[in-house]
Design a protein around this motif. Structure first.
Motif, PDB file in Angstrom:
ATOM      1  N   MET A  28      14.812 -82.071  69.958  1.00 58.46           N
ATOM      2  CA  MET A  28      15.032 -82.951  68.809  1.00 58.46           C
ATOM      3  C   MET A  28      16.050 -84.045  69.103  1.00 58.46           C
ATOM      4  N   SER A  29      15.823 -85.175  68.460  1.00 59.66           N
ATOM      5  CA  SER A  29      16.806 -86.259  68.511  1.00 59.66           C
ATOM      6  C   SER A  29      17.943 -85.905  67.561  1.00 59.66           C
ATOM      7  N   GLU A  30      19.029 -86.651  67.646  1.00 61.65           N
ATOM      8  CA  GLU A  30      20.148 -86.419  66.735  1.00 61.65           C
ATOM      9  C   GLU A  30      19.699 -86.612  65.287  1.00 61.65           C
ATOM     10  N   GLU A  31      18.869 -87.611  65.049  1.00 60.87           N
ATOM     11  CA  GLU A  31      18.363 -87.865  63.693  1.00 60.87           C
ATOM     12  C   GLU A  31      17.524 -86.679  63.190  1.00 60.87           C
ATOM     13  N   GLN A  32      16.706 -86.118  64.057  1.00 57.89           N
ATOM     14  CA  GLN A  32      15.894 -84.964  63.666  1.00 57.89           C
ATOM     15  C   GLN A  32      16.772 -83.745  63.386  1.00 57.89           C
ATOM     16  N   ARG A  33      17.810 -83.548  64.209  1.00 58.38           N
ATOM     17  CA  ARG A  33      18.721 -82.425  63.963  1.00 58.38           C
ATOM     18  C   ARG A  33      19.444 -82.592  62.630  1.00 58.38           C
ATOM     19  N   GLN A  34      19.804 -83.821  62.288  1.00 56.29           N
ATOM     20  CA  GLN A  34      20.451 -84.071  61.002  1.00 56.29           C
ATOM     21  C   GLN A  34      19.480 -83.781  59.858  1.00 56.29           C
ATOM     22  N   SER A  35      18.211 -84.162  60.034  1.00 58.87           N
ATOM     23  CA  SER A  35      17.199 -83.861  59.012  1.00 58.87           C
ATOM     24  C   SER A  35      17.032 -82.352  58.854  1.00 58.87           C
ATOM     25  N   LEU A  36      17.062 -81.634  59.972  1.00 54.67           N
ATOM     26  CA  LEU A  36      16.964 -80.180  59.929  1.00 54.67           C
ATOM     27  C   LEU A  36      18.157 -79.586  59.178  1.00 54.67           C
TER      28      LEU A  36
END
Length: 142
Positions: free
Chosen positions: A90-98
């Motif tokens: 995951m990208s940082e943005e995806q991890r934040q969404s998670l």
């Protein structure tokens, strides 16, 4: 399905056809066959409108993606390792969404009581030997 999800409303074969024709040449019968196949598979429902049908997605794109992820994860012989590998991609943005999604699922956090309140919890009647004369001491009288 992408075209049906894009509009987020019931669509006709003609509407899908015209949208697709902006990118490539495609026949009406091809789109009609695909829409019928999606209906037969349960991906869309349809309602008759005159001589045509209006097709509507049965589930959202997000629900579809979640089902795909769940299916893939459940196929793993080591689900924890699969999640670690997935999170690593995951990208940082995806991890934040998670992280945001986990907070939503868990609901609002209730603040922990101050330490003094935690250590001075009232005893229930069954926990107090003085209030329940028939109970034995916890250590068995030793």
């Amino acid at each position: 399905m992408t075209r049906v999800w894009k509009w987020n409303r019931p669509v006709t074969v003609r509407e899908v056809l015209e949208d697709l024709q902006q990118e490539r040449s495609i026949a009406y019968t091809t789109v009609m066959t695909v829409m019928d196949n999606l209906h037969q598979k349960g991906w869309v429902r349809r309602e008759s409108e005159g001589r045509a049908y209006r097709y509507e997605a049965v589930s959202t794109r997000a629900a579809y993606a979640a089902a795909l992820m769940n299916e893939a994860w459940s196929q793993s012989d080591n689900p924890a390792a699969a999640l670690v590998a997935f999170f690593g991609m995951m990208s940082e943005e995806q991890r934040q969404s998670l992280s945001d999604a986990v907070r939503i699922v868990q609901g609002p956090e209730t603040p922990a009581p101050p330490p003094a309140e935690r250590t001075q919890a009232p005893e229930s009647p069954s926990d107090s030997a003085g209030e329940n004369p028939g109970s034995a001491p916890e250590d068995g009288g030793r």
